[in-house]
Design an enzyme around this catalytic site. Structure first.
Site, PDB file in Angstrom:
ATOM      1  N   ASN A 273      31.775  55.997 -22.520  1.00 21.23           N
ATOM      2  CA  ASN A 273      30.758  56.739 -21.760  1.00 21.23           C
ATOM      3  C   ASN A 273      31.399  57.702 -20.766  1.00 21.23           C
ATOM      4  O   ASN A 273      32.328  57.336 -20.053  1.00 21.23           O
ATOM      5  CB  ASN A 273      29.885  55.754 -20.991  1.00 21.23           C
ATOM      6  CG  ASN A 273      29.495  54.568 -21.826  1.00 21.23           C
ATOM      7  OD1 ASN A 273      28.882  54.714 -22.861  1.00 21.23           O
ATOM      8  ND2 ASN A 273      29.898  53.377 -21.394  1.00 21.23           N
ATOM      9  N   GLU A 306      40.035  54.853 -24.938  1.00 24.26           N
ATOM     10  CA  GLU A 306      38.761  55.285 -24.339  1.00 24.26           C
ATOM     11  C   GLU A 306      38.975  56.503 -23.448  1.00 24.26           C
ATOM     12  O   GLU A 306      38.158  57.414 -23.422  1.00 24.26           O
ATOM     13  CB  GLU A 306      38.118  54.147 -23.544  1.00 24.26           C
ATOM     14  CG  GLU A 306      37.910  52.842 -24.320  1.00 24.26           C
ATOM     15  CD  GLU A 306      37.190  52.998 -25.645  1.00 24.26           C
ATOM     16  OE1 GLU A 306      36.400  53.943 -25.794  1.00 24.26           O
ATOM     17  OE2 GLU A 306      37.433  52.185 -26.560  1.00 24.26           O
TER      18      GLU A 306
HETATM   19  N1  TRP Z   1      33.085  54.159 -29.443  1.00 22.37           N
HETATM   20  C1  TRP Z   1      33.689  52.902 -29.142  1.00 22.37           C
HETATM   21  C2  TRP Z   1      35.175  53.080 -29.340  1.00 22.37           C
HETATM   22  O1  TRP Z   1      35.668  53.327 -30.352  1.00 22.37           O
HETATM   23  C3  TRP Z   1      33.273  51.764 -29.985  1.00 22.37           C
HETATM   24  C4  TRP Z   1      31.838  51.407 -30.096  1.00 22.37           C
HETATM   25  C5  TRP Z   1      30.959  51.847 -30.966  1.00 22.37           C
HETATM   26  C6  TRP Z   1      31.170  50.390 -29.423  1.00 22.37           C
HETATM   27  N2  TRP Z   1      29.794  51.179 -30.898  1.00 22.37           N
HETATM   28  C7  TRP Z   1      29.894  50.277 -29.971  1.00 22.37           C
HETATM   29  C8  TRP Z   1      31.544  49.564 -28.405  1.00 22.37           C
HETATM   30  C9  TRP Z   1      29.013  49.307 -29.538  1.00 22.37           C
HETATM   31  C10 TRP Z   1      30.663  48.613 -27.966  1.00 22.37           C
HETATM   32  C11 TRP Z   1      29.392  48.466 -28.537  1.00 22.37           C
HETATM   33  O2  TRP Z   1      35.926  53.035 -28.457  1.00 22.37           O
HETATM   34 ZN    ZN Z   2      36.899  54.994 -30.153  1.00 14.09          ZN
END
Ligand code: TRP
Ligand code: ZN
Length: 887
Positions: A273, A306
């Site tokens: 986020n 992240e």
């Molecule tokens: N975008 C996150 C990452 O790769 C992973 C992610 C996708 C995620 N969906 C999620 C994390 C749902 C927690 C819950 O770093």
């Molecule tokens: Zn990621």
């Protein structure tokens, strides 16, 4: 066909992508936070897209929330001015540009899915990727809608003293009724999946970072008060990642504040986020007493991952979820490069390839096989896979190697120049690389849409008269369920030739006539021959160096060649890989012999090869340990037509035992040399030393002799770091001795208040190799340490058993399968995302013997029939049971 499976779920297709008719350009959110019912007021600036038809209604997504009112430019809409179609809120007859105000309620305390707004240990927290924002409020919940967010949080000041959202804090204040408020603004337009909110009693570890251009950034890591002292490593990792991205890619952080919140209740690892990353506590909290070296390394790499998303994912995001690898494959590649630069590049490569082979290759050859860019899905949650992440990173790595480090940097620069602030596709990324470097990447792009692991077969011929060496390379990709016909791919095949004494030979081929001893063969066709000149003796070929492409090399190596490569290959990765190939072949030989009631013996030459590695003065401890870490039964099973867990284990156990017997003195000496290490440092040398020490202890433990068992007991009792404690406990957990129960009992008494340490205690029992492990798992599922709804506890016990205890899970009586199906059916209504992940332990049922096939299939059918089964779990189970799927 059963009733349930005849009501087929309708997939979404990439080919049907169409922009929405409207864009929400800005949104102002107000949250009246209450655990039972949170009131959300969302004021959106909405505009019809220029290309859209004026008749089209506004369609908003919403799920498990209750609409309270709708206003357009201040005027309340009557109930007949809008309608619900499935989960969509449809509002016809709206103007071309207007302000829409939605008031709705959601229920954080009752939300067990850990998607949308929920409560983790008393703290409000959100998870919106991929489609969680619609569980908070009605919105155009798709990544190509980028909006500017302003957020006001209102909550009880005593229970929720900290109120966080994305971007920069604007203002805050108190209200008369014991409540307080805070207002946040994020200047960067973003898709809804990057929205975040946190409210709770948290404490911050604060630090500062000055960017290359002089911007002062405040860094804060929030935890519950008692964990405040465990964030030093995460903070140090964050600063390293920030510096590395500046130095490597010229990418700086862009807000005044960067925040990380650690929560115990989280579906995955962490979430990027904007300006407010939310992390599974497992990937933030660490100190020497409670975290192993692996934990420290995982934290460093996920913090970096992240953080890196801020550019690859947030500033430039995905047009639609089919493009998920645009951000994930690229960001995994970036975090891999970061780790390689911080530590040892060959070791990092070995670890990543181990994961790829043991987990992604099976996925790519099973019923969930899909391309790096999937072309259809039912629930996108099911496609946060090893293929999208890890194979996606391999595709980026091949690009990197094709265009070179400088070219890759130019390509990245162009990508950001063109697409900053946009939602784009994988094609856009490849186009930036192609245009910046003048490379034709058209055929290369097949990697994005073709599923399955390519195989290459190599034939060699040395012409002793012409002094030429001919290498003929055949490539093919086996059909996958959705794609019967496969095309040839661009496979960069890094290789070298060695002479009889192990010296690298200059490679003269094509128009190359220099002294280079390593080259990358551009394999692009189904069959191609490469000819090397001036090869005066029969050479040994070293192929696919550093694992230059995610493929399987089918090559008949004789044992002498493999041992020669273990000893002499100039490529560290291939020295390791040759040892792995040697062991895999040996386990398969042992299986054959044991099937014919012949007692197998490990050849003296193998023992000598391993003894040389163990006593090597050129390899470091970590690399020695990696080489002596044998491929697991699951990985070796991939080589078999029919996976036979009993035979595999009997053979692998015999081999391990013979190696332990033969090298007992060496293991013992090396262990003792490192045993008095009470250090807690997490520098590469200390970690390598512990890794080798615990590897030796593992082999010695296999001999089940009092003296060695005592070493394990001593480690559990006296070690001052969790790595050594777990090294000892892991040995004891496999044994049938009173020391085992004593150690496990003492460990639990000491650590039962620490959930992350309790997880280790659960896992070490769930993955135990002694008979009866399943009884322990059943008992532990009723133990107070196990929380049936917490994702970390579930992964530590049930996940570890199903995915990490191949032997006990696949026990021939089918009890493991029943246990898993029972649990999945109980969990599915509570947390479908985690349930559908667990059930995947059975989807490759067709790869096993007829008896196990029947047992697994029966359990999958039970799950398929579950009344109200989630789309997540149904998609996986339907794919697994569909006729004519690959194993
Ligand atoms: N975008 C996150 C990452 O790769 C992973 C992610 C996708 C995620 N969906 C999620 C994390 C749902 C927690 C819950 O770093
Ligand atoms: Zn990621």
């Amino acid at each position: 066909m059963s009733d349930a499976s005849s009501t087929a779920l309708r997939p979404v297709y990439l080919s049907e992508y169409r922009p929405a008719a409207f864009t929400v350009e800005a949104v102002d959110l107000r949250f009246d936070l209450d655990a039972d019912t949170t009131r959300v007021t969302s004021t959106m600036q909405v505009r019809r897209r220029a290309e859209a038809n004026a008749e089209e209604p506004l369609i908003l997504d919403g799920e498990d929330i209750e609409l309270r009112s709708l206003r357009i430019d201040g005027d309340e809409l009557d109930a007949d001015a809008y309608r619900f179609e499935g989960r969509s809120l449809v509002i016809p007859g709206v103007p071309a540009a207007f302000e829409l105000t939605v008031v709705n309620d959601c229920h954080p305390a009752a939300n067990t899915t850990r998607m949308g707004l929920y409560i983790a240990d008393g703290t409000f927290c959100s998870q919106c990727e991929p489609e969680g924002f619609r569980r908070i409020t009605y919105f155009i919940d798709r990544p190509d809608n980028m909006a500017v967010y302003s957020v006001t949080l209102v909550a009880d000041a005593a229970r929720y003293p900290v109120l966080l959202s994305n971007g920069n804090p604007l203002d805050s204040g108190s209200l008369p009724d014991g409540r307080h408020w805070a207002r946040w603004h994020d200047p960067f337009p973003k898709p809804s999946y990057l929205f975040a909110l946190v409210a709770g009693a948290l404490e911050a570890h604060e630090d500062r970072f000055t960017t290359a251009s002089g911007r002062e950034v405040t860094l804060r890591i929030y935890t519950e008060a008692h964990n405040r002292g465990r964030t030093d490593h995460a903070m140090a990792s964050l600063k390293k990642a920030m510096r590395w991205d500046e130095e490597t890619f010229g990418l700086e952080y862009d807000l005044d504040l960067f925040q990380i919140v650690s929560v115990d209740d989280f579906n995955m690892g962490a979430m990027e986020n904007k300006g407010l990353n939310i992390f599974n506590s497992k990937l933030v909290l660490a100190d020497a007493d409670t975290a192993t070296d692996n934990d420290f390394q995982a934290i460093e790499s996920v913090i970096a991952h992240e953080y890196f998303h801020n550019w690859t994912g947030n500033r430039v995001t995905c047009r639609d979820w089919f493009q998920l690898s645009l951000k994930e494959g690229l960001t995994v590649f970036r975090d891999q490069q970061f780790t390689a630069d911080m530590h040892s590049a060959p070791l990092k490569r070995i670890e990543d390839v181990r994961v790829l082979r043991s987990q992604q290759f099976p996925e790519d050859n099973g019923p969930m096989a899909h391309p790096v860019r999937p072309d259809h899905y039912i629930k996108i949650d099911n496609f946060y896979t090893l293929t999208v992440y890890e194979k996606g990173a391999e595709v980026i790595r091949m690009l990197y190697n094709l265009v070179g480090a400088d070219g890759f940097r130019r390509g990245m620069d162009l990508y950001f120049r063109r697409h900053d602030g946009q939602a784009v596709t994988c094609d856009d990324f490849v186009a930036a690389m192609a245009d910046a470097t003048g490379t034709d990447l058209d055929r290369f792009k097949r990697w994005y849409h073709q599923a399955g692991t390519p195989r290459i077969r190599v034939e060699e011929h040395w012409d002793h008269e012409q002094h030429t060496h001919h290498l003929t390379v055949h490539q093919s990709t086996p059909p996958t369920a959705d794609q019967p016909d496969k095309q040839p791919l661009v496979i960069p095949l890094r290789m070298g030739l060695l002479d009889g004494r192990g010296r690298p030979l200059p490679l003269k081929h094509g128009d190359r006539d220099g002294e280079d001893t390593e080259t990358v063969l551009p394999v692009t066709e189904s069959e191609q021959t490469f000819v090397f000149r001036e090869v005066r003796e029969r050479p040994t070929v070293s192929l696919l160096r550093n694992f230059s492409a995610p493929v399987i090399v089918e090559r008949e190596f004789d044992d002498d060649t493999l041992r020669f490569l273990v000893a002499h290959d100039t490529d560290a990765f291939n020295r390791w890989d040759s040892a792995q190939t040697l062991v895999t072949g040996r386990v398969l030989d042992f299986m054959d012999q044991q099937a014919r009631s012949v007692t197998p013996r490990l050849p003296e030459a193998d023992i000598e090869a391993f003894r040389r590695v163990l006593n090597s003065e050129v390899m470091d401890d970590a690399m020695i340990a990696a080489t002596l870490t044998l491929p697991g039964a699951r990985e070796i099973g991939e080589e078999l037509d029919v996976i036979d867990p009993d035979g595999l284990y009997a053979a692998r156990d015999t081999l391990v035992n013979q190696l332990a017997e033969a090298l007992e003195d060496d293991f013992g000496r090396i262990y003792r040399l490192r045993a008095d290490d009470r250090g807690t440092g997490i520098d590469a040398e200390s970690m390598g030393r512990r890794r080798l020490k615990n590897l030796c202890l593992g082999y010695l433990g296999d001999l089940d002799r009092d003296a060695y068992v005592q070493h394990a007991v001593d480690q559990v009792r006296a070690a001052r770091n969790m790595t050594d404690v777990m090294g000892g406990l892991r040995v004891l957990a496999d044994l049938d001795r009173p020391e085992r129960d004593e150690a496990l009992g003492a460990f639990y008494d000491k650590w039962h208040d620490e959930p992350l340490v309790t997880d280790k205690w659960l896992t070490v029992q769930a993955t135990s190799q002694r008979p009866g492990a399943i009884d322990d798992v059943e008992r532990l599922m009723a133990h107070p340490a196990f929380d049936r709804h917490n994702p970390n506890r579930i992964r530590a016990l049930v996940g570890a058993f199903a995915m990490g205890n191949f032997r006990a899970f696949h026990a021939a009586d089918g009890r493991g399968y029943r246990l898993l199906a029972d649990f999945v059916m109980e969990l599915d209504p509570v947390n479908p995302q985690i349930a559908s992940g667990l059930v995947q332990a059975m989807i490759r049922w067709r790869r096993f013997d007829a008896r196990r096939q029947g047992l697994m299939k029966a359990q999958l059918e039970r799950v398929q029939q579950l009344p109200g089964c989630s789309d997540n779990t149904r998609e996986v189970v339907d794919r697994a049971l569909a006729p004519g799927q690959a194993g």
